[in-house]
Design an enzyme around this catalytic site. Structure first.
Site, PDB file in Angstrom:
ATOM      1  N   HIS A 104       0.827  -1.209   0.000  1.00 31.60           N
ATOM      2  CA  HIS A 104       0.000   0.000   0.000  1.00 31.60           C
ATOM      3  C   HIS A 104       0.860   1.256   0.000  1.00 31.60           C
ATOM      4  O   HIS A 104       2.014   1.256   0.461  1.00 31.60           O
ATOM      5  CB  HIS A 104      -0.944  -0.004   1.200  1.00 31.60           C
ATOM      6  CG  HIS A 104      -0.234   0.028   2.528  1.00 31.60           C
ATOM      7  ND1 HIS A 104       0.305   1.165   3.064  1.00 31.60           N
ATOM      8  CD2 HIS A 104       0.013  -0.965   3.414  1.00 31.60           C
ATOM      9  CE1 HIS A 104       0.857   0.892   4.231  1.00 31.60           C
ATOM     10  NE2 HIS A 104       0.696  -0.394   4.468  1.00 31.60           N
TER      11      HIS A 104
ATOM     12  N   ARG B 119      -5.983   1.101   4.229  1.00 30.02           N
ATOM     13  CA  ARG B 119      -4.848   1.588   3.443  1.00 30.02           C
ATOM     14  C   ARG B 119      -4.535   0.681   2.255  1.00 30.02           C
ATOM     15  O   ARG B 119      -4.131   1.169   1.193  1.00 30.02           O
ATOM     16  CB  ARG B 119      -3.626   1.773   4.338  1.00 30.02           C
ATOM     17  CG  ARG B 119      -3.169   0.524   5.107  1.00 30.02           C
ATOM     18  CD  ARG B 119      -2.195   0.949   6.201  1.00 30.02           C
ATOM     19  NE  ARG B 119      -1.593  -0.155   6.935  1.00 30.02           N
ATOM     20  CZ  ARG B 119      -2.124  -0.740   8.002  1.00 30.02           C
ATOM     21  NH1 ARG B 119      -3.318  -0.369   8.433  1.00 30.02           N
ATOM     22  NH2 ARG B 119      -1.474  -1.701   8.640  1.00 30.02           N
TER      23      ARG B 119
ATOM     24  N   GLU C 132      -1.635  -6.847   7.709  1.00 30.19           N
ATOM     25  CA  GLU C 132      -0.271  -6.651   8.185  1.00 30.19           C
ATOM     26  C   GLU C 132       0.003  -7.531   9.403  1.00 30.19           C
ATOM     27  O   GLU C 132      -0.930  -7.988  10.085  1.00 30.19           O
ATOM     28  CB  GLU C 132      -0.080  -5.170   8.541  1.00 30.19           C
ATOM     29  CG  GLU C 132       1.269  -4.787   9.132  1.00 30.19           C
ATOM     30  CD  GLU C 132       2.439  -5.083   8.220  1.00 30.19           C
ATOM     31  OE1 GLU C 132       2.706  -6.286   7.972  1.00 30.19           O
ATOM     32  OE2 GLU C 132       3.106  -4.130   7.771  1.00 30.19           O
TER      33      GLU C 132
ATOM     34  N   HIS D 123       0.388  -5.495   2.531  1.00 29.59           N
ATOM     35  CA  HIS D 123       1.227  -4.809   3.513  1.00 29.59           C
ATOM     36  C   HIS D 123       2.656  -5.337   3.494  1.00 29.59           C
ATOM     37  O   HIS D 123       2.921  -6.427   2.981  1.00 29.59           O
ATOM     38  CB  HIS D 123       0.621  -4.991   4.903  1.00 29.59           C
ATOM     39  CG  HIS D 123      -0.819  -4.594   4.955  1.00 29.59           C
ATOM     40  ND1 HIS D 123      -1.236  -3.345   5.340  1.00 29.59           N
ATOM     41  CD2 HIS D 123      -1.952  -5.278   4.625  1.00 29.59           C
ATOM     42  CE1 HIS D 123      -2.552  -3.264   5.252  1.00 29.59           C
ATOM     43  NE2 HIS D 123      -3.011  -4.437   4.826  1.00 29.59           N
TER      44      HIS D 123
END
Length: 248
Positions: free
Chosen positions: A9, A60, A87, A182
């Protein structure tokens, strides 16, 4: 030839503030929006035409995917969201400044928390309001699937089965797949695809908003991998990631 594109991202608001983010749902910064948009323009210029995409449950990554697909005129394609692409969970460090933690505990300890393969950060307490068990997007998960902290090893262990059971099959079927996720969840995929040893994965720094392409033969044997973009910019972004956990 089959092509998988991994896209970390764009810069988030907490990336900009150098905070541990993990499963905290933070949106893109202005720079992150530009990075995601530019990634889509780059992929379109390079002739990619995805029929399917994957992302995490976190804004995100989702917004990065939206912005990129918009530039490719592909916002209509099927998008699969999964918590398995979230993440790495940073436990009680989430929200704390990395450099301040390095000042307090030392660069080496922060490096261990950020990049050690099998040592997780300090966990969140079960009653901590930041705990993901209070988040509606995870209400259908088993309690054992909602972490209070994670090592990279545990992150890899939730991602690789999903790659094997779901994503690799779609890559065989469609030929091109885009994954917006991520730094650590993508490192888990890279580790598996390239058979990177546990001790060496600490050295991999994935830049924000730069497409990372993996090319396979029809049997999904990896042939080559490469970033798309200006080499000097990519080097600079990698150095930024590497230096996040150091004292100022």
């Amino acid at each position: 030839m089959k092509r998988l594109v991994l896209l970390r991202h764009g810069e988030s608001a907490w990336n900009k503030e150098n905070r541990f983010t993990g499963w905290t749902d933070i949106d893109l910064s202005e720079r992150g929006i530009r990075e995601a948009t530019d990634a889509g323009k780059t992929l379109k210029k390079e002739g990619f035409h995805f029929k399917i995409a994957y992302t995490s449950y976190l804004t995100r990554a989702i917004r990065t995917l939206w912005l990129s697909l918009e530039q490719m005129d592909l916002i209509w394609i099927p998008v699969f969201k999964t918590w398995r692409l979230n993440e790495k969970h940073y436990g009680s460090l989430q929200g704390l400044n990395k450099s301040e933690m390095a000042e307090k505990y030392g660069d080496q300890q922060v490096l261990i928390w950020r990049r050690s393969y099998d040592i997780p950060p300090p966990p969140l307490e079960e009653n901590d309001p930041r705990h993901s068990r209070f988040d509606l997007r995870y209400q259908d998960l088993k309690p054992s699937e909602i972490p209070s902290t994670e090592s990279l090893k545990e992150t890899v262990e939730r991602i690789v089965p999903y790659w094997k059971s779901e994503m690799s099959g779609k890559l065989r079927e469609h030929g091109e797949v885009l994954v917006a996720a991520h730094g650590n969840s993508l490192r888990g995929i890279v580790k598996y695809l390239k058979s990177i040893p546990d001790k060496d994965i600490v050295e991999l720094n994935l830049p924000t908003g730069i497409p990372y392409v993996f090319e396979f033969d029809d049997d999904l044997n990896l042939k080559k991998d490469y970033f798309i973009g200006d080499p000097e910019l990519i080097k600079k972004l990698m150095e930024e990631v590497a230096n996040q956990g150091k004292r100022k």
